[in-house]
Design a protein around this motif. Structure first.
Motif, PDB file in Angstrom:
ATOM      1  N   LYS A 137       0.988  -1.712  -0.252  1.00  0.00           N
ATOM      2  CA  LYS A 137      -0.135   0.150   0.110  1.00  0.00           C
ATOM      3  C   LYS A 137       0.691   0.706   0.683  1.00  0.00           C
ATOM      4  N   PHE A 138       0.586   2.275  -0.305  1.00  0.00           N
ATOM      5  CA  PHE A 138       1.440   3.626  -0.759  1.00  0.00           C
ATOM      6  C   PHE A 138       1.460   4.386   0.364  1.00  0.00           C
ATOM      7  N   VAL A 139       1.885   4.745   0.931  1.00  0.00           N
ATOM      8  CA  VAL A 139       1.654   5.828   1.904  1.00  0.00           C
ATOM      9  C   VAL A 139       3.029   6.480   2.526  1.00  0.00           C
ATOM     10  N   ASP A 140       1.928   7.758   2.434  1.00  0.00           N
ATOM     11  CA  ASP A 140       3.199   8.806   2.189  1.00  0.00           C
ATOM     12  C   ASP A 140       3.688   9.736   3.957  1.00  0.00           C
ATOM     13  N   LEU A 141       4.685   8.914   3.766  1.00  0.00           N
ATOM     14  CA  LEU A 141       4.807   9.492   5.319  1.00  0.00           C
ATOM     15  C   LEU A 141       5.672  10.528   5.566  1.00  0.00           C
ATOM     16  N   PRO A 142       6.307  11.158   6.703  1.00  0.00           N
ATOM     17  CA  PRO A 142       6.892  12.355   7.139  1.00  0.00           C
ATOM     18  C   PRO A 142       8.346  11.829   6.617  1.00  0.00           C
ATOM     19  N   PRO A 143       8.921  12.220   6.270  1.00  0.00           N
ATOM     20  CA  PRO A 143      10.402  12.654   6.581  1.00  0.00           C
ATOM     21  C   PRO A 143      11.076  12.046   7.884  1.00  0.00           C
ATOM     22  N   LEU A 144      11.958  11.303   8.009  1.00  0.00           N
ATOM     23  CA  LEU A 144      13.362  10.699   8.773  1.00  0.00           C
ATOM     24  C   LEU A 144      13.921  11.263   9.102  1.00  0.00           C
ATOM     25  N   LEU A 145      13.791  11.321  11.239  1.00  0.00           N
ATOM     26  CA  LEU A 145      15.066  12.410  11.802  1.00  0.00           C
ATOM     27  C   LEU A 145      16.230  11.680  11.423  1.00  0.00           C
ATOM     28  N   SER A 146      17.091  12.747  11.466  1.00  0.00           N
ATOM     29  CA  SER A 146      18.362  11.732  11.225  1.00  0.00           C
ATOM     30  C   SER A 146      18.712  11.299  12.638  1.00  0.00           C
ATOM     31  N   SER A 147      19.540  10.459  12.803  1.00  0.00           N
ATOM     32  CA  SER A 147      20.030   9.383  13.527  1.00  0.00           C
ATOM     33  C   SER A 147      21.145  10.084  14.310  1.00  0.00           C
ATOM     34  N   TYR A 148      20.680   9.703  15.717  1.00  0.00           N
ATOM     35  CA  TYR A 148      21.504  10.861  17.088  1.00  0.00           C
ATOM     36  C   TYR A 148      21.880   9.388  17.810  1.00  0.00           C
ATOM     37  N   ILE A 149      23.350   9.748  17.814  1.00  0.00           N
ATOM     38  CA  ILE A 149      24.095   8.670  18.380  1.00  0.00           C
ATOM     39  C   ILE A 149      24.563   9.213  19.719  1.00  0.00           C
ATOM     40  N   GLY A 150      24.527   9.003  20.798  1.00  0.00           N
ATOM     41  CA  GLY A 150      24.749   9.232  22.332  1.00  0.00           C
ATOM     42  C   GLY A 150      26.327   9.716  22.096  1.00  0.00           C
ATOM     43  N   LYS A 151      26.587  10.553  23.803  1.00  0.00           N
ATOM     44  CA  LYS A 151      27.790  10.228  23.902  1.00  0.00           C
ATOM     45  C   LYS A 151      28.194   9.536  25.005  1.00  0.00           C
ATOM     46  N   ASP A 152      27.088   9.399  26.169  1.00  0.00           N
ATOM     47  CA  ASP A 152      26.880   8.604  27.408  1.00  0.00           C
ATOM     48  C   ASP A 152      25.811   7.196  27.621  1.00  0.00           C
ATOM     49  N   LYS A 153      26.746   6.037  27.374  1.00  0.00           N
ATOM     50  CA  LYS A 153      25.850   4.299  27.548  1.00  0.00           C
ATOM     51  C   LYS A 153      26.129   3.892  29.320  1.00  0.00           C
ATOM     52  N   SER A 154      26.297   4.930  30.037  1.00  0.00           N
ATOM     53  CA  SER A 154      25.874   4.996  31.748  1.00  0.00           C
ATOM     54  C   SER A 154      24.607   4.109  31.536  1.00  0.00           C
ATOM     55  N   LYS A 155      24.732   3.170  32.349  1.00  0.00           N
ATOM     56  CA  LYS A 155      23.884   1.864  32.965  1.00  0.00           C
ATOM     57  C   LYS A 155      23.628   2.087  33.804  1.00  0.00           C
ATOM     58  N   VAL A 156      22.370   2.235  34.869  1.00  0.00           N
ATOM     59  CA  VAL A 156      21.992   2.533  36.571  1.00  0.00           C
ATOM     60  C   VAL A 156      20.893   0.953  36.397  1.00  0.00           C
ATOM     61  N   PHE A 157      21.054   0.475  37.981  1.00  0.00           N
ATOM     62  CA  PHE A 157      20.107  -0.106  38.381  1.00  0.00           C
ATOM     63  C   PHE A 157      19.736   0.452  39.156  1.00  0.00           C
ATOM     64  N   VAL A 158      18.323   1.019  39.176  1.00  0.00           N
ATOM     65  CA  VAL A 158      17.453   1.157  40.537  1.00  0.00           C
ATOM     66  C   VAL A 158      16.400   0.137  41.427  1.00  0.00           C
ATOM     67  N   LYS A 159      17.295  -0.146  42.172  1.00  0.00           N
ATOM     68  CA  LYS A 159      16.868  -1.180  43.395  1.00  0.00           C
ATOM     69  C   LYS A 159      15.686  -0.591  44.711  1.00  0.00           C
ATOM     70  N   LEU A 160      14.885  -0.741  43.965  1.00  0.00           N
ATOM     71  CA  LEU A 160      13.001   0.090  45.199  1.00  0.00           C
ATOM     72  C   LEU A 160      11.921  -1.258  44.176  1.00  0.00           C
ATOM     73  N   ASN A 161      11.190  -0.679  45.307  1.00  0.00           N
ATOM     74  CA  ASN A 161      10.264  -1.697  44.983  1.00  0.00           C
ATOM     75  C   ASN A 161       9.003  -1.482  45.083  1.00  0.00           C
ATOM     76  N   SER A 162       8.783  -0.393  44.573  1.00  0.00           N
ATOM     77  CA  SER A 162       7.055   0.331  44.166  1.00  0.00           C
ATOM     78  C   SER A 162       7.516   1.362  42.818  1.00  0.00           C
ATOM     79  N   PHE A 163       6.986   1.211  41.237  1.00  0.00           N
ATOM     80  CA  PHE A 163       7.018   1.555  40.643  1.00  0.00           C
ATOM     81  C   PHE A 163       7.144   3.389  41.028  1.00  0.00           C
ATOM     82  N   TYR A 164       5.561   3.627  41.622  1.00  0.00           N
ATOM     83  CA  TYR A 164       5.903   5.179  42.103  1.00  0.00           C
ATOM     84  C   TYR A 164       7.426   5.625  42.556  1.00  0.00           C
ATOM     85  N   LYS A 165       7.839   4.965  43.997  1.00  0.00           N
ATOM     86  CA  LYS A 165       9.243   5.601  43.337  1.00  0.00           C
ATOM     87  C   LYS A 165      10.476   5.263  43.034  1.00  0.00           C
ATOM     88  N   ARG A 166      10.335   4.258  41.811  1.00  0.00           N
ATOM     89  CA  ARG A 166      11.107   4.072  40.797  1.00  0.00           C
ATOM     90  C   ARG A 166      11.259   5.379  39.956  1.00  0.00           C
TER      91      ARG A 166
END
Length: 597
Positions: A106-135
């Motif tokens: 099916k032909f679809v008229d899509l809007p143009p793509l954004l340019s690809s973002y490459i970050g500078k920080d791939k740090s990782k965090v684990f948040v150990k908390l027991n409820s969604f709202y606290k997290r």
DNA sequence: AGCACGCCGACT
DNA sequence: GTCGGCGTGCTC
């Protein structure tokens, strides 16, 4: 000769690009195209444009279906990585990244793509908390910050959780939130996908939303990363945590993982200083481990006087109690008391379960059912006796013991009363924030008896999660010396260290790789032969292989299943070998599924 | 995946 | 003789 050749992939289990001649302008990487393929019209995706081909009689592209590419080059590349890792075809993964609406010609008229973002920080965090709202309080600032210029994915394991939390998040980020989940219609899904394409959105979604990630993605948050829902039980068998980590490495962006306890993958990263642990969860409740043996008064009886007294005490205090039981129906099977005949499913190698509620004998694997018969149809003299305890039977037992109290199954009741349910039901309770005073777990041994390297860990997570929401938790077992119970009330890290050292010792994930290759077919003998030959072929590579083993259940809907399990240290080598070898054992009569862990 | 081709067993 | 089941192979 200066002809342009487009390489095209399809949504088929064949890992190959097919060459087509470009006779039109504007054919580009990532665009959807209509082509003729094996005498049929097919939708394909252009993966690259080249000037050479080794094929002589090229067909040309019939139609271009996109104004701008559906998928960026970056996404195509990421799809390739995923396909390699999970032994899928490039085309299969690429098509997972498209909403269903775009999977049709099916032909679809899509809007143009954004340019690809490459970050500078791939740090990782684990948040150990027991409820969604606290997290969430922990994430909120970071989401705000990233949203200034980029998009954020907040991934939750279940649609129910998502709906529960979406209101408060939408309030905090008005006009920014896009919901992505499979209960949306195809059209709604496509609109979400389009919205995401614009960038600077907060994507709130189930695991599938990761496949729709925008080019400007700057942060991924994986809620409850230890949830069993992240190890897909169906079709592509992805591990969502693994995908999140891959994506963060690929795009060089931040990741926040969270939960009351981490997975072993995350714990290993923490031990290797690859992830920061933010531990704000201190209140570890005591989990009472009680030995069934000490409380027996009749053989095979779940409800010993001790258990009954414990329950009665809570009820008389005016509290609700929860009994978790994982077996459905009334009985596990029906057996003749004279000749010992057991009713089996016609299409599967399983026993039929009795359901008094449905007034039927049912197969839990294929949905087959038949009417209940009292007399044995084999010996014609005996009676069919229900054996084993399903939740319907448990309910009737409980009603007999506590006739004066309310008993419900899957229903909300006012205290005091007894609620019966399985683990999914417990999750439902958590979400409703219902007040449960005590929880009785009578079937942990069923869980621990499964032959699977992950069961002990899963049981730990299961018990700890219940302990988060319930005041008193009582676990009954026949095997109190099992190592899970040794450290369950000690520090959590002690259990993790023990489990991790076992995994390392036996090369199980997160140290080694496990590949389960499942072969399915209608002819039992031919299937086993084929499996044997696959085994011998793989053995040539000096791999550690278990099997061939029968799948459980061996037969489902008249299809037999057998499997090989390959285990080893070198992830890349093993998935490469499997990728090459397995291709040649595929056929339409003998289907192969591969699960990589 | 989906489709054609080809090989064998059953049956007017 | 031929109809139809399923196993095998191919698709630019």
């Amino acid at each position: 000769m200066d002809e342009k050749i487009a390489k095209v992939v399809f949504n088929i289990p064949v890992n190959k690009e097919f060459d087509y001649l470009c006779t039109q302008e504007n054919i580009d990487k990532g665009k959807r195209v209509e082509v003729e393929f094996n005498r049929r019209k097919m939708l394909g995706i252009v993966t690259s444009i080249s000037s050479k081909t080794s094929i002589t009689n090229l067909k040309s592209i019939s139609n271009i279906c996109d104004t701008y590419p559906s998928l960026s080059e970056e996404k195509l590349e990421f799809a390739k990585k995923l396909a390699k890792k999970y032994i899928l075809t490039w085309g299969e993964v690429i098509f997972m990244m498209l909403p269903n609406y775009l999977k049709r010609i099916k032909f679809v008229d899509l809007p143009p793509l954004l340019s690809s973002y490459i970050g500078k920080d791939k740090s990782k965090v684990f948040v150990k908390l027991n409820s969604f709202y606290k997290r969430y309080q922990f994430y909120k600032k970071q989401i705000q910050e990233i949203l200034e210029n980029n998009s954020v994915i907040l991934c939750l394991p279940l649609i129910d959780y998502l709906k529960e939390v979406s209101y408060c998040i939408e309030e905090d980020f008005p006009g920014k939130v896009v919901l992505v989940h499979s209960s949306n219609s195809s059209r709604e899904n496509f609109l979400s996908w389009l919205e995401i394409r614009k960038g600077r959105r907060l994507i709130l979604g189930t695991p599938m939303s990761l496949f729709y990630y925008p080019e400007d993605l700057g942060l991924i948050i994986l809620e409850e990363e230890n949830s069993p829902y992240y190890s897909q039980q169906k079709k592509p068998y992805f591990n969502i945590l693994d995908i999140v980590v891959m994506l963060s490495e690929f795009k060089n962006i931040k990741v926040i993982l969270s939960g009351n306890y981490p997975t072993l993958f995350t714990y290993r990263m923490y031990k290797e200083d690859k992830i920061i642990l933010v531990d704000g969860y201190r209140e570890d409740k005591r989990i009472e481990i009680l030995d069934f043996k000490n409380f027996y008064y009749k053989r095979k009886n779940l409800f010993t006087p001790f258990v009954i007294e414990l329950m009665r005490k809570k009820l008389e205090e005016g509290k609700n109690i929860l009994i978790l039981w994982s077996r459905k129906n009334y009985s596990l099977f029906l057996r003749c008391n004279q000749c010992g005949y057991v009713i089996k499913c016609r299409r599967c190698s399983s026993y039929l379960k009795l359901s008094l509620e449905k007034k039927l004998c049912v197969c839990s694997w294929c949905g087959y059912y038949e009417n209940i018969v009292d007399k044995c149809k084999i010996c014609n003299s005996g009676y069919m006796v229900p054996v084993g305890v399903g939740i319907e039977r448990l309910e009737s037992i409980v009603r007999k013991i506590f006739p004066e109290f309310l008993v419900s199954r899957g229903e909300v009741i006012n205290p005091p009363g007894i609620i019966l349910g399985n683990y999914n039901f417990f999750n439902f309770f958590v979400e409703r924030k219902l007040d449960i005073d005590a929880c009785f777990i009578l079937d942990i041994d069923n869980m621990l008896s499964l032959v699977d390297y992950e069961t002990t860990f899963n049981a730990f997570i299961y018990l700890k999660k219940i302990a988060c929401y319930v005041k008193d938790i009582y676990v009954f077992t026949h095997n109190p010396s099992h190592y899970i119970f040794e450290s369950i009330n000690d520090s959590w890290e002690k259990f993790y260290e023990k489990e991790l050292s076992l995994r390392r010792q036996f090369n199980f994930p997160p140290y080694g790789i496990m590949v389960k290759v499942i072969l399915k077919g209608k002819d039992k003998n031919k299937l086993l032969k084929r499996l044997e030959s696959l085994y011998n072929r793989l053995k040539e590579f000096n791999l550690e292989i278990f099997g061939p083993v029968e799948e459980f259940p061996f037969k489902v809907r008249d299809n037999y299943g057998g499997a090989l399990v390959i285990k080893g240290k070198n992830r890349k080598m093993i998935s490469d070998i499997c990728g090459q070898v397995i291709q040649k054992y595929k056929s339409s009569a003998y289907r192969i599924t591969v699960i990589v862990r």
